[in-house]
Design a protein around this motif. Sequence first.
Motif, PDB file in Angstrom:
ATOM      1  N   LEU A   1       0.852  -1.197   0.000  1.00 43.72           N
ATOM      2  CA  LEU A   1       0.000   0.000   0.000  1.00 43.72           C
ATOM      3  C   LEU A   1       0.887   1.245   0.000  1.00 43.72           C
ATOM      4  O   LEU A   1       0.882   2.030   0.956  1.00 43.72           O
ATOM      5  CB  LEU A   1      -0.912   0.007   1.235  1.00 43.72           C
ATOM      6  CG  LEU A   1      -1.892  -1.152   1.387  1.00 43.72           C
ATOM      7  CD1 LEU A   1      -2.629  -1.064   2.715  1.00 43.72           C
ATOM      8  CD2 LEU A   1      -2.870  -1.186   0.238  1.00 43.72           C
TER       9      LEU A   1
ATOM     10  N   ARG B   1      -0.249   4.859   1.207  1.00 46.84           N
ATOM     11  CA  ARG B   1      -0.742   5.095   2.566  1.00 46.84           C
ATOM     12  C   ARG B   1       0.209   5.877   3.455  1.00 46.84           C
ATOM     13  O   ARG B   1      -0.202   6.485   4.416  1.00 46.84           O
ATOM     14  CB  ARG B   1      -1.108   3.771   3.246  1.00 46.84           C
ATOM     15  CG  ARG B   1      -2.325   3.137   2.654  1.00 46.84           C
ATOM     16  CD  ARG B   1      -3.510   4.020   2.915  1.00 46.84           C
ATOM     17  NE  ARG B   1      -4.685   3.503   2.229  1.00 46.84           N
ATOM     18  CZ  ARG B   1      -5.762   4.185   2.014  1.00 46.84           C
ATOM     19  NH1 ARG B   1      -5.848   5.426   2.424  1.00 46.84           N
ATOM     20  NH2 ARG B   1      -6.780   3.660   1.400  1.00 46.84           N
TER      21      ARG B   1
ATOM     22  N   MET C   1      -6.802  -2.286   8.870  1.00 45.86           N
ATOM     23  CA  MET C   1      -8.057  -2.933   8.488  1.00 45.86           C
ATOM     24  C   MET C   1      -9.274  -2.203   9.060  1.00 45.86           C
ATOM     25  O   MET C   1     -10.271  -2.028   8.366  1.00 45.86           O
ATOM     26  CB  MET C   1      -8.035  -4.395   8.899  1.00 45.86           C
ATOM     27  CG  MET C   1      -7.049  -5.188   8.040  1.00 45.86           C
ATOM     28  SD  MET C   1      -6.862  -6.923   8.490  1.00 45.86           S
ATOM     29  CE  MET C   1      -8.518  -7.507   8.368  1.00 45.86           C
TER      30      MET C   1
ATOM     31  N   LEU D   1      -9.162   1.911   7.801  1.00 42.11           N
ATOM     32  CA  LEU D   1      -9.259   2.114   6.357  1.00 42.11           C
ATOM     33  C   LEU D   1     -10.248   1.171   5.684  1.00 42.11           C
ATOM     34  O   LEU D   1     -10.493   1.292   4.495  1.00 42.11           O
ATOM     35  CB  LEU D   1      -7.873   1.942   5.705  1.00 42.11           C
ATOM     36  CG  LEU D   1      -6.781   2.867   6.197  1.00 42.11           C
ATOM     37  CD1 LEU D   1      -5.459   2.528   5.530  1.00 42.11           C
ATOM     38  CD2 LEU D   1      -7.160   4.318   5.959  1.00 42.11           C
ATOM     39  N   TRP D   2     -10.747   0.211   6.426  1.00 39.56           N
ATOM     40  CA  TRP D   2     -11.654  -0.805   5.888  1.00 39.56           C
ATOM     41  C   TRP D   2     -11.011  -1.479   4.677  1.00 39.56           C
ATOM     42  O   TRP D   2     -11.603  -1.604   3.613  1.00 39.56           O
ATOM     43  CB  TRP D   2     -13.019  -0.208   5.543  1.00 39.56           C
ATOM     44  CG  TRP D   2     -13.802   0.100   6.775  1.00 39.56           C
ATOM     45  CD1 TRP D   2     -13.637   1.172   7.585  1.00 39.56           C
ATOM     46  CD2 TRP D   2     -14.829  -0.685   7.352  1.00 39.56           C
ATOM     47  NE1 TRP D   2     -14.518   1.116   8.624  1.00 39.56           N
ATOM     48  CE2 TRP D   2     -15.260  -0.028   8.497  1.00 39.56           C
ATOM     49  CE3 TRP D   2     -15.437  -1.882   7.006  1.00 39.56           C
ATOM     50  CZ2 TRP D   2     -16.265  -0.518   9.318  1.00 39.56           C
ATOM     51  CZ3 TRP D   2     -16.441  -2.371   7.812  1.00 39.56           C
ATOM     52  CH2 TRP D   2     -16.838  -1.685   8.951  1.00 39.56           C
ATOM     53  N   GLN D   3      -9.787  -1.873   4.849  1.00 41.69           N
ATOM     54  CA  GLN D   3      -9.018  -2.472   3.775  1.00 41.69           C
ATOM     55  C   GLN D   3      -8.239  -3.660   4.334  1.00 41.69           C
ATOM     56  O   GLN D   3      -7.547  -3.531   5.349  1.00 41.69           O
ATOM     57  CB  GLN D   3      -8.049  -1.419   3.220  1.00 41.69           C
ATOM     58  CG  GLN D   3      -7.251  -1.889   2.061  1.00 41.69           C
ATOM     59  CD  GLN D   3      -6.535  -0.733   1.387  1.00 41.69           C
ATOM     60  OE1 GLN D   3      -6.546   0.399   1.865  1.00 41.69           O
ATOM     61  NE2 GLN D   3      -5.904  -1.011   0.280  1.00 41.69           N
TER      62      GLN D   3
ATOM     63  N   TRP E   1      -5.303  -5.994   4.772  1.00 48.76           N
ATOM     64  CA  TRP E   1      -3.862  -5.862   4.603  1.00 48.76           C
ATOM     65  C   TRP E   1      -3.164  -6.748   5.598  1.00 48.76           C
ATOM     66  O   TRP E   1      -3.578  -6.779   6.749  1.00 48.76           O
ATOM     67  CB  TRP E   1      -3.423  -4.414   4.828  1.00 48.76           C
ATOM     68  CG  TRP E   1      -1.929  -4.276   4.753  1.00 48.76           C
ATOM     69  CD1 TRP E   1      -1.168  -4.195   3.632  1.00 48.76           C
ATOM     70  CD2 TRP E   1      -1.018  -4.277   5.846  1.00 48.76           C
ATOM     71  NE1 TRP E   1       0.154  -4.136   3.960  1.00 48.76           N
ATOM     72  CE2 TRP E   1       0.280  -4.189   5.322  1.00 48.76           C
ATOM     73  CE3 TRP E   1      -1.158  -4.377   7.232  1.00 48.76           C
ATOM     74  CZ2 TRP E   1       1.422  -4.181   6.121  1.00 48.76           C
ATOM     75  CZ3 TRP E   1      -0.030  -4.363   8.025  1.00 48.76           C
ATOM     76  CH2 TRP E   1       1.239  -4.257   7.470  1.00 48.76           C
TER      77      TRP E   1
END
Length: 161
Positions: free
Chosen positions: A36, A39, A98, A101-103, A105
């Motif tokens: 990422l 970021r 997570m 960022l609601w992602q 990783w």
Amino acid sequence: MDDPYGIPRPREVRPGEYPVWDEALALVNRDLAALLPERGPLRLLALPPWEQEESAREHVYVALPDGRWHGSDLWHGSQTDPPAALGAVAEAAQDTVMECLWQVWPVCAEHGVGMHVREEEDRPVWWCSGGRRPGDPAHTRAAVGALDALHRPRRARRERR
């Protein structure tokens, strides 16, 4: 410094204040940059101890560049054990990325699923649960801090002239 409601504000941890966590965070930031790159590096933030606590230790969190974090503070016992510190920082970083960022990783490039920190041969690693097919077994993807050797950021496409 407190906010208007009396809740203490976090302070940025100065370099060298927690040297083992600093080193661990540098490795985790390599993994973040590999997957990422947009970021920016994570950082350590600290909050004073809660009033009811017997311990005078502050709470240290892994935070995004903008200061948001999620999850538990780092276990103070890990400060004296570099592999434990690396595992603790990696898990805290994963929680923060997570949840804030609601992602997912990090993601395994082979299976497209999120990985988790596990200990293997006394060192933390990124472990993948594998794919759904029988031929896609669980596996260790890389040591924490070594994802950059497996994933290189894509080069920007050159504009056609």
